[in-house]
Write a protein that holds these residues in place. Structure first.
Motif, PDB file in Angstrom:
ATOM      1  N   VAL A  65      44.072  45.578 -58.431  1.00  0.00           N
ATOM      2  CA  VAL A  65      42.654  45.710 -59.101  1.00  0.00           C
ATOM      3  C   VAL A  65      42.934  47.127 -59.711  1.00  0.00           C
ATOM      4  N   LEU A  66      42.715  47.025 -61.044  1.00  0.00           N
ATOM      5  CA  LEU A  66      43.019  48.190 -61.940  1.00  0.00           C
ATOM      6  C   LEU A  66      41.664  48.829 -62.473  1.00  0.00           C
ATOM      7  N   VAL A  67      41.513  50.266 -62.084  1.00  0.00           N
ATOM      8  CA  VAL A  67      40.254  50.765 -62.263  1.00  0.00           C
ATOM      9  C   VAL A  67      40.456  51.966 -63.291  1.00  0.00           C
ATOM     10  N   GLY A  68      39.401  51.981 -64.412  1.00  0.00           N
ATOM     11  CA  GLY A  68      39.540  53.039 -65.374  1.00  0.00           C
ATOM     12  C   GLY A  68      38.302  53.661 -65.441  1.00  0.00           C
ATOM     13  N   HIS A  69      38.182  54.895 -65.470  1.00  0.00           N
ATOM     14  CA  HIS A  69      37.148  56.061 -65.986  1.00  0.00           C
ATOM     15  C   HIS A  69      37.002  56.356 -67.159  1.00  0.00           C
ATOM     16  N   SER A  70      35.869  56.139 -68.035  1.00  0.00           N
ATOM     17  CA  SER A  70      35.915  56.938 -69.387  1.00  0.00           C
ATOM     18  C   SER A  70      37.226  56.196 -70.256  1.00  0.00           C
ATOM     19  N   TYR A  71      37.675  57.254 -70.619  1.00  0.00           N
ATOM     20  CA  TYR A  71      39.050  56.999 -71.511  1.00  0.00           C
ATOM     21  C   TYR A  71      39.805  56.121 -70.943  1.00  0.00           C
ATOM     22  N   GLY A  72      40.021  56.546 -69.606  1.00  0.00           N
ATOM     23  CA  GLY A  72      40.805  55.517 -68.821  1.00  0.00           C
ATOM     24  C   GLY A  72      40.693  53.912 -68.925  1.00  0.00           C
ATOM     25  N   GLY A  73      39.227  53.779 -69.443  1.00  0.00           N
ATOM     26  CA  GLY A  73      38.922  52.163 -69.578  1.00  0.00           C
ATOM     27  C   GLY A  73      39.544  51.634 -70.861  1.00  0.00           C
ATOM     28  N   ALA A  74      39.856  52.604 -71.787  1.00  0.00           N
ATOM     29  CA  ALA A  74      40.748  51.770 -72.945  1.00  0.00           C
ATOM     30  C   ALA A  74      42.053  51.847 -72.554  1.00  0.00           C
ATOM     31  N   VAL A  75      42.542  52.898 -71.621  1.00  0.00           N
ATOM     32  CA  VAL A  75      43.976  52.751 -71.274  1.00  0.00           C
ATOM     33  C   VAL A  75      44.083  51.339 -70.459  1.00  0.00           C
ATOM     34  N   ILE A  76      43.163  51.152 -69.337  1.00  0.00           N
ATOM     35  CA  ILE A  76      43.582  49.863 -68.509  1.00  0.00           C
ATOM     36  C   ILE A  76      43.189  48.444 -69.474  1.00  0.00           C
ATOM     37  N   THR A  77      42.426  48.479 -70.262  1.00  0.00           N
ATOM     38  CA  THR A  77      42.247  47.734 -71.183  1.00  0.00           C
ATOM     39  C   THR A  77      43.661  47.144 -72.001  1.00  0.00           C
ATOM     40  N   ASN A  78      44.444  48.168 -72.180  1.00  0.00           N
ATOM     41  CA  ASN A  78      45.583  47.993 -72.845  1.00  0.00           C
ATOM     42  C   ASN A  78      46.934  47.857 -72.058  1.00  0.00           C
ATOM     43  N   ALA A  79      46.621  48.361 -70.746  1.00  0.00           N
ATOM     44  CA  ALA A  79      47.794  48.263 -69.815  1.00  0.00           C
ATOM     45  C   ALA A  79      47.739  47.100 -69.094  1.00  0.00           C
ATOM     46  N   GLY A  80      46.377  46.539 -68.784  1.00  0.00           N
ATOM     47  CA  GLY A  80      46.320  45.261 -67.938  1.00  0.00           C
ATOM     48  C   GLY A  80      47.184  44.142 -67.964  1.00  0.00           C
ATOM     49  N   LEU A  81      47.749  43.929 -69.198  1.00  0.00           N
ATOM     50  CA  LEU A  81      48.691  42.695 -69.420  1.00  0.00           C
ATOM     51  C   LEU A  81      50.160  43.224 -69.440  1.00  0.00           C
ATOM     52  N   GLY A  82      50.292  44.550 -69.243  1.00  0.00           N
ATOM     53  CA  GLY A  82      51.528  44.946 -69.631  1.00  0.00           C
ATOM     54  C   GLY A  82      52.617  45.011 -68.278  1.00  0.00           C
ATOM     55  N   GLY A  83      52.127  45.080 -67.105  1.00  0.00           N
ATOM     56  CA  GLY A  83      52.938  45.365 -66.152  1.00  0.00           C
ATOM     57  C   GLY A  83      52.276  45.099 -64.882  1.00  0.00           C
ATOM     58  N   GLY A  84      52.737  44.531 -63.724  1.00  0.00           N
ATOM     59  CA  GLY A  84      52.193  44.444 -62.546  1.00  0.00           C
ATOM     60  C   GLY A  84      51.272  43.030 -62.501  1.00  0.00           C
ATOM     61  N   ASP A  85      51.002  42.783 -61.507  1.00  0.00           N
ATOM     62  CA  ASP A  85      49.799  41.535 -61.116  1.00  0.00           C
ATOM     63  C   ASP A  85      48.534  42.005 -61.221  1.00  0.00           C
ATOM     64  N   VAL A  86      47.995  42.186 -62.128  1.00  0.00           N
ATOM     65  CA  VAL A  86      46.428  42.814 -62.415  1.00  0.00           C
ATOM     66  C   VAL A  86      45.724  41.582 -62.376  1.00  0.00           C
ATOM     67  N   ARG A  87      45.075  41.613 -61.345  1.00  0.00           N
ATOM     68  CA  ARG A  87      44.056  40.565 -61.023  1.00  0.00           C
ATOM     69  C   ARG A  87      42.417  40.616 -61.424  1.00  0.00           C
TER      70      ARG A  87
END
Length: 243
Positions: A65-87
């Protein structure tokens, strides 16, 4: 810790570090979750997302479960498909960009505290070694922290944020977002109704567009600090969906 539970990865935003998640981490650990809170470099959206994706690939196994705050939301939007098994994705007072959008562009015309003609009225700007041409670091002015960023925290905590904030490069906020993970991964969103950094109308629009399961809380931009129980509940719901 039980293998049946997904790993929770928490990505902080600008002007913060992993300690901004402290009130969330301890209760989740007590419930048996493996929780990781990597540093977000706050240098460029592409680079920050690549770092988090690499972290996910190397430091997690099994569902995430990938969680992002503020600008971190933009980061997880771009990282979520790039590594790990993000569900599942969880956004806390966060940017949820679509492809091609920038943080600055999303804020334009919203009346946000940072949506001003002269950024130096709300930010202090400084150069840093190795910065790309035209890049600089931005720090929140004390008044911005007290009145717009964390206005619902005790004064002593606001002064701690002033003292310990991790600055963000301007480059990070003008980089176009890539293919959004939320188009294929279920999402949840906690929206602070008193957020003056990302106004509630913008948060609602982004969350609705992403099809997120939404919870609203009477809180500032740092609701995971002032109302950690709401963030924890959203993470629990996302984790439960993973099975």
């Amino acid at each position: 810790m039980p293998d049946s539970k997904p790993t929770i990865v928490l990505v902080h935003g600008a002007w913060a570090d992993a300690s901004s998640w402290n009130a969330v981490i301890t209760p989740l650990q007590a419930e048996g979750y493996t929780v990781l809170a990597p540093p977000n470099e706050l240098r460029s959206l592409d680079g920050d997302a690549a770092y988090i994706a690499s972290f996910l690939a190397q430091r997690t196994s099994g569902p995430v479960v990938l969680v992002g705050h503020s600008y971190g939301g933009a980061v997880i939007t771009n990282a979520g498909l790039g590594g790990g098994d993000v569900r599942a994705l969880v956004y806390i007072d966060a940017f949820i960009p679509d492809e091609g959008e920038t943080v600055v562009g999303l804020l334009a015309g919203t009346g946000a505290t940072l949506d001003v003609p002269d950024p130096t009225t709300v930010l202090d700007v400084a150069g840093y070694p190795g910065a790309p041409e035209g890049a600089a670091e931005a720090f929140l002015k004390p008044d911005t922290v007290h009145n717009a960023f964390a206005q619902d925290l005790p004064e002593a905590d606001r002064w701690l944020i002033v003292a310990t904030q991790r600055p963000a490069s301007f480059v990070a906020n003008v980089t176009p977002s890539g293919t959004p993970a939320w188009k294929t991964i279920p999402s949840w969103a906690v929206l602070g109704t008193e957020d003056r950094v990302i106004p509630i109308a913008l948060q609602r629009r982004m969350a609705e567009r992403a099809g997120a399961t939404v919870t609203e809380v009477d809180a500032s931009h740092v609701s995971m600090v002032s109302h950690p129980d709401v963030t924890i509940d959203a993470i629990r719901a996302a984790a439960a969906s993973v099975g």
